[in-house]
Design an enzyme around this catalytic site. Structure first.
Site, PDB file in Angstrom:
ATOM      1  N   CYS A 144      38.754  35.699  46.653  1.00  0.00           N
ATOM      2  CA  CYS A 144      39.954  36.366  47.152  1.00  0.00           C
ATOM      3  C   CYS A 144      40.222  36.014  48.612  1.00  0.00           C
ATOM      4  O   CYS A 144      40.566  34.884  48.907  1.00  0.00           O
ATOM      5  CB  CYS A 144      39.881  37.874  46.912  1.00  0.00           C
ATOM      6  SG  CYS A 144      41.459  38.705  47.192  1.00  0.00           S
ATOM      7  N   HIS A 158      38.990  37.928  40.991  1.00  0.00           N
ATOM      8  CA  HIS A 158      37.736  38.622  41.306  1.00  0.00           C
ATOM      9  C   HIS A 158      36.772  38.554  40.125  1.00  0.00           C
ATOM     10  O   HIS A 158      36.877  39.366  39.208  1.00  0.00           O
ATOM     11  CB  HIS A 158      38.014  40.093  41.626  1.00  0.00           C
ATOM     12  CG  HIS A 158      38.707  40.296  42.935  1.00  0.00           C
ATOM     13  ND1 HIS A 158      38.029  40.513  44.110  1.00  0.00           N
ATOM     14  CD2 HIS A 158      40.019  40.274  43.263  1.00  0.00           C
ATOM     15  CE1 HIS A 158      38.892  40.635  45.101  1.00  0.00           C
ATOM     16  NE2 HIS A 158      40.118  40.494  44.608  1.00  0.00           N
ATOM     17  N   GLU A 160      33.856  39.567  40.007  1.00  0.00           N
ATOM     18  CA  GLU A 160      33.046  40.803  39.966  1.00  0.00           C
ATOM     19  C   GLU A 160      33.781  41.958  39.298  1.00  0.00           C
ATOM     20  O   GLU A 160      33.179  42.988  38.980  1.00  0.00           O
ATOM     21  CB  GLU A 160      32.583  41.181  41.381  1.00  0.00           C
ATOM     22  CG  GLU A 160      33.621  41.846  42.280  1.00  0.00           C
ATOM     23  CD  GLU A 160      34.603  40.874  42.943  1.00  0.00           C
ATOM     24  OE1 GLU A 160      34.666  39.694  42.557  1.00  0.00           O
ATOM     25  OE2 GLU A 160      35.314  41.325  43.864  1.00  0.00           O
TER      26      GLU A 160
END
Lengths: 204, 259
Positions: free
Chosen positions: A79, A183, A185
């Site tokens: 990001c 992202h 994650e």
């Protein structure tokens, strides 16, 4: 062991937790000396480029990251970590790390129904094979939340795009640096598999 | 193309699932984290934990639960209920929540939206609105009024005005919860959702009234919503997230199916 860079840009513990779930050992540091010893780096971040770069410069972390890049350490930007890997950002505007030639730009959407920031799940279309993108199939989606995106000077450095009104670059790579606008994650199983591949990536 | 989102809301009291949620499988009774993990594996795009009592003492229990959820669920989740200050919001973010929902506190002091957005970013600041329909009048021209305290206290605030004001103050998303539709299972409040979605430039999440997969389709098309929030339709085991998403996909709605 993965070194996760803390530079006061958003909640990065989610990256640590996802690494753990993906079976990758990792820890967080904000110390440039510790970062200089890293054998593998994740450079995450959510927030604004101007304040992030200011913090990186003041802490000396900017030099540590450039040195790690030159030394061939595999680096994954996420990001904001992808956006400030380029030479500059329209946000501010701000002079950035310059690991890859190019500029981070803001969405300029013709379709007024599309909203900024671009928040949610979107398809990642792989344009060019890369070990970190292995196994991503057509229609696979990842989680995004952003208003700017990286726009490398050379098409050669664009590995994947996503479509929001128009195709925009969502994965960039150059030598031992790779970065995603999405992202991993926060992207469920597909994101965890991506992090697992980073664990095994030698930076080539 | 950006997908529409399916969001599941879990009501939490004292760190446990509220009794209003009934279960089909006995394994997870009461544990919000286990239930959330189940929905995560079933393909939900986002989760909301709503603290339905949210007294000061329960804050710490909630933080502990958020920490546990964050190590089990690798998709965005938000936390709402009783968030009054930047401190509340920051603590929840640090514990692992991607977003926080403010509601009553913003009615009492609207600056709290800006303060939270400045601290954790607009993209993480969600303004949740409980709304009922009224006869349009000078004070409430849209015919929709904001209510608080679980829908029992009218505020005299026009919902359309408040949605735009919330965006201006820094909210990054809006939850449109229709008190009239809530619990009816007759479908979302399409007119209300569309009115607000068309008036703001930030994503809108429709809430209240989902009883059938068709209802989700309606609010995501005619209602112009970016996301549909569901609760009992999945809690009671009538549908799985997978079934809802496959239905929407079958009707041409762009939605995430590979997970």
């Amino acid at each position: 062991m993965i070194t996760i860079i803390d530079y006061n840009a958003g909640n990065i513990r989610s990256v640590l937790r996802a690494c753990k779930e993906a079976g990758a050992e990792a820890f967080i540091t904000n110390d440039p000396k510790t970062a200089a010893q890293a054998t593998k780096i994740i450079f995450p971040g959510v927030g604004a480029a101007p304040s992030a770069m200011k913090y990186l410069k003041e802490s000396g972390m900017d030099a540590a990251l450039r040195d790690a890049f030159k030394a061939g350490v595999p680096i994954l930007g996420i990001c904001l970590g992808a956006q400030i890997g380029l030479e500059s950002s329209e946000e501010g505007p701000t002079e950035c790390l310059g690991l890859i030639p190019g500029k981070t730009v803001r969405f300029k959407l013709k379709d007024k129904m599309l909203k900024i920031p671009h928040i949610g799940w979107n398809d990642v279309k792989v344009l060019k094979a890369h070990p970190l993108l292995d196994g991503i199939k057509e229609g696979d989606q990842f989680y995004f939340v952003h208003s700017f995106y990286p726009n490398p000077a050379s098409r050669e450095n664009i590995y994947a795009v996503s479509d929001y009104g128009e195709d925009f670059c969502c994965a960039i790579g150059f030598k031992n640096y790779f970065a995603t606008q999405f992202h991993p994650e926060k992207s469920g199983r597909l994101g965890l598999e991506f992090l697992e591949r980073f664990k095994g990536w030698e930076g080539k | 193309m950006l997908s529409k989102r399916l969001i599941v809301c879990l009501d939490v009291r004292n760190g446990r699932l509220a009794k209003s949620i009934k279960f089909v499988d006995t394994k997870d009774i009461g544990d919000p984290v286990a239930k959330a993990r189940q929905y995560y594996e079933d393909g939900v795009d986002e989760l909301v934990f709503y603290d339905i009592t949210a007294s000061r003492e329960e804050r710490d229990i909630m933080l502990d639960m958020v920490e546990k959820a964050a190590s089990q669920i690798f998709i965005p989740f938000s936390v709402g209920g009783g968030i009054r200050s930047v401190e509340d919001a920051t603590k929840l973010r640090e514990a692992g929540a991607e977003k926080v929902n403010v509601n009553t506190a913003a009615i009492k002091r609207k600056e709290v939206i800006t303060e939270i957005a400045d601290a954790i970013g607009s993209q993480s600041t969600v303004l949740s609105m409980d709304i009922r329909s009224v006869s349009p009048n000078a004070k409430i021209p849209s015919g929709y009024e904001i209510v608080i305290n679980g829908g029992v206290t009218p505020t005299g605030i026009d919902a359309l005005w408040w949605a735009k004001e919330g965006e201006r103050l820094g909210a990054g998303e809006l939850v449109i919860n229709s008190i009239d539709a809530d619990g009816t299972k007759d479908g979302y409040e399409i007119k209300l959702t569309r009115m607000i979605a068309d008036a703001v430039g930030i994503p809108v999440i429709a809430s209240g009234g989902a009883g059938k997969p068709e209802h989700l389709y309606e609010v995501l098309t005619e209602g112009h919503a970016d996301a549909a929030l569901v609760a009992s339709i999945v809690h009671y085991g009538e549908y799985t997230c997978r079934q809802l998403k496959e239905y929407l996909d079958g009707r041409g709605i762009k939605i995430r199916l590979s997970y």
